[in-house]
Design an enzyme around this catalytic site. Structure first.
Site, PDB file in Angstrom:
ATOM      1  N   VAL A 178       1.294  -3.565   3.791  1.00 36.21           N
ATOM      2  CA  VAL A 178       1.374  -5.253   4.746  1.00 36.21           C
ATOM      3  C   VAL A 178       2.400  -5.857   4.470  1.00 36.21           C
ATOM      4  CG1 VAL A 178      -1.328  -5.517   5.020  1.00 36.21           C
ATOM      5  CG2 VAL A 178      -0.039  -6.358   2.607  1.00 36.21           C
ATOM      6  N   LYS A 194       0.699   3.491  -3.103  1.00 33.35           N
ATOM      7  CA  LYS A 194      -0.398   3.857  -3.525  1.00 33.35           C
ATOM      8  C   LYS A 194       0.193   5.509  -3.407  1.00 33.35           C
ATOM      9  CE  LYS A 194      -3.393   0.928  -1.278  1.00 33.35           C
ATOM     10  NZ  LYS A 194      -4.466   0.028  -0.171  1.00 33.35           N
ATOM     11  N   SER A 213       0.964  -0.800   0.127  1.00 33.57           N
ATOM     12  CA  SER A 213       0.363   0.614  -0.176  1.00 33.57           C
ATOM     13  C   SER A 213       0.543   1.258   0.221  1.00 33.57           C
ATOM     14  CB  SER A 213      -0.832  -0.183   1.425  1.00 33.57           C
ATOM     15  OG  SER A 213      -2.026  -0.626   0.955  1.00 33.57           O
ATOM     16  N   TYR A 264      -5.040   4.059   7.350  1.00 36.71           N
ATOM     17  CA  TYR A 264      -6.437   3.114   7.820  1.00 36.71           C
ATOM     18  C   TYR A 264      -6.604   3.961   9.430  1.00 36.71           C
ATOM     19  CZ  TYR A 264      -3.734   0.991   4.699  1.00 36.71           C
ATOM     20  OH  TYR A 264      -3.164   0.555   3.614  1.00 36.71           O
ATOM     21  N   TYR A 312      -3.831  -3.062 -10.449  1.00 33.86           N
ATOM     22  CA  TYR A 312      -3.591  -2.764  -8.601  1.00 33.86           C
ATOM     23  C   TYR A 312      -2.733  -3.680  -7.938  1.00 33.86           C
ATOM     24  CZ  TYR A 312      -4.712  -2.059  -4.054  1.00 33.86           C
ATOM     25  OH  TYR A 312      -4.645  -2.330  -2.568  1.00 33.86           O
TER      26      TYR A 312
HETATM   27  O1  DON Z   1      -5.091  -4.971  -1.130  1.00 29.54           O
HETATM   28  C1  DON Z   1      -4.701  -5.887  -0.324  1.00 29.54           C
HETATM   29  O2  DON Z   1      -4.583  -6.198   0.095  1.00 29.54           O
HETATM   30  C2  DON Z   1      -2.575  -4.948  -0.579  1.00 29.54           C
HETATM   31  N1  DON Z   1      -2.023  -5.377  -2.078  1.00 29.54           N
HETATM   32  C3  DON Z   1      -2.377  -3.512   0.186  1.00 29.54           C
HETATM   33  C4  DON Z   1      -2.466  -3.715   1.062  1.00 29.54           C
HETATM   34  C5  DON Z   1      -2.158  -2.818   1.768  1.00 29.54           C
HETATM   35  O3  DON Z   1      -0.996  -2.591   2.007  1.00 29.54           O
HETATM   36  C6  DON Z   1      -2.593  -2.803   3.224  1.00 29.54           C
HETATM   37  N2  DON Z   1      -1.689  -1.634   4.114  1.00 29.54           N
HETATM   38  N3  DON Z   1      -1.340  -2.152   5.023  1.00 29.54           N
END
Ligand code: DON
Length: 309
Positions: free
Chosen positions: A262, A70, A67, A244, A194
């Site tokens: 993540v 983003k 993320s 978040y 994505y």
């Molecule tokens: O959309 C997802 O589940 C992941 N590729 C990215 C999520 C993410 O990194 C959330 N962060 N803390």
């Protein structure tokens, strides 16, 4: 502004103390390649506005940006469609988990912000307009490489494939938004883009360098990829939405805008002073790096860095 304490000593100390904490959180379990990352790694890198760079621990080991990507995606989408992006995605914290679907129904398929998954999927859908996924991802990679002044930044195809295979919840978000007319492409196409976006690998040093575009061109450091106003606005979103439902806690503890992923990485900006990247794969209950957050709290304290000074 000068760092208050000798930066290398501070980073070495953080790495030797917080970086060794046995209570490290849990790696992301829902993406196969991330679940298997060695949780005992820790790296940190700082690019100061005067051009000096410092790093410690596993700062040269590439990890999955997830993320954190983003931040670059929203800059690219804004570059493409300008403020019209905000008709499709909001600018408010959600107070919910990054993959929550709850508010989407109440708010007619318009996600709260570009950093929760739903908002990031719309952002990807936006920079995908008029291009193939390959071209769009090429444009994103170009942006990140230009920002880092490093051509050796790549997408990890195995991570992207693994995420695509386990992306049921993100597909649900994409289909739901499509039903509200807030997705221009086939969900398969947007989601494929994505997942590849999230799978950009970077080391802490590469990420800290890439983040310099948000320093606002201080002393001409790094390429000027966005206007000062746009940089400030992206930082405002990072401050309010970058972690978040843990965004308030991060602001309270660190006092600087940051964006987590993540993969265990966090990009943090001390406006006008430094771009910082920290990585430790174990996550806290919000899905943000546990030791990364602790390290950033310690670094901001040691250097007396806060946007609230
Ligand atoms: O959309 C997802 O589940 C992941 N590729 C990215 C999520 C993410 O990194 C959330 N962060 N803390």
């Amino acid at each position: 502004m000068e760092a208050v304490n000798p930066m290398q000593e501070v980073l070495d100390h953080i790495t030797a103390t917080i970086g060794q904490n046995p209570d490290r959180g849990t790696t992301a379990q829902y993406i196969p390649d991330l679940a298997n990352v060695d949780p005992n790694q820790f790296g940190i890198a700082v690019c100061l506005a005067d051009g000096r760079e410092f790093h410690a621990g596993d700062a040269l080991t590439p990890f999955s940006s997830q993320s954190v990507s983003k931040v670059f995606a929203v800059a690219l989408a804004l570059g493409k469609v300008g403020d019209s992006l905000w008709s499709r995605v909001g600018r408010e914290p959600s107070g919910l988990a990054f993959d929550s679907i709850m508010l989407l129904e109440r708010e007619n398929g318009r996600p709260r912000n570009p950093f929760i998954n739903a908002g990031a999927i719309v952002t990807t859908d936006t920079y995908l307009q008029g291009s193939t996924p390959k071209e769009a991802l090429g444009g994103l990679l170009r942006f990140v490489r230009d920002a880092a002044e490093d051509g050796d930044i790549h997408i990890n195809d195995a991570v992207a494939r693994g995420e695509m295979e386990t992306a049921d919840r993100n597909f649900a978000l994409a289909h739901y938004m499509k039903s509200h007319g807030n997705l221009s492409h086939d969900p398969q196409l947007t989601m494929g883009t994505y997942c590849h976006q999230c799978a950009i690998d970077m080391s802490c040093l590469q990420l800290a360098r890439a983040g310099r575009f948000l320093l606002g061109g201080v002393n001409g450091l790094g390429p000027r990829l966005v206007s000062k106003t746009r940089a400030r606005r992206i930082l405002a979103l990072m401050m309010t939405c970058g972690h978040y439902d843990g965004s308030g806690d991060f602001a309270f503890r660190v006092g600087l805008p940051g964006k987590s992923g993540v993969g265990g990485g966090i990009l943090v900006i001390a406006p006008g002073k430094a771009s910082i990247a920290v990585w430790s794969p174990g996550l806290n209950s919000y899905g943000n790096s546990k030791l990364g957050t602790e390290a950033m709290e310690a670094l901001a304290k040691a250097q007396d860095w806060s946007v609230f000074n």
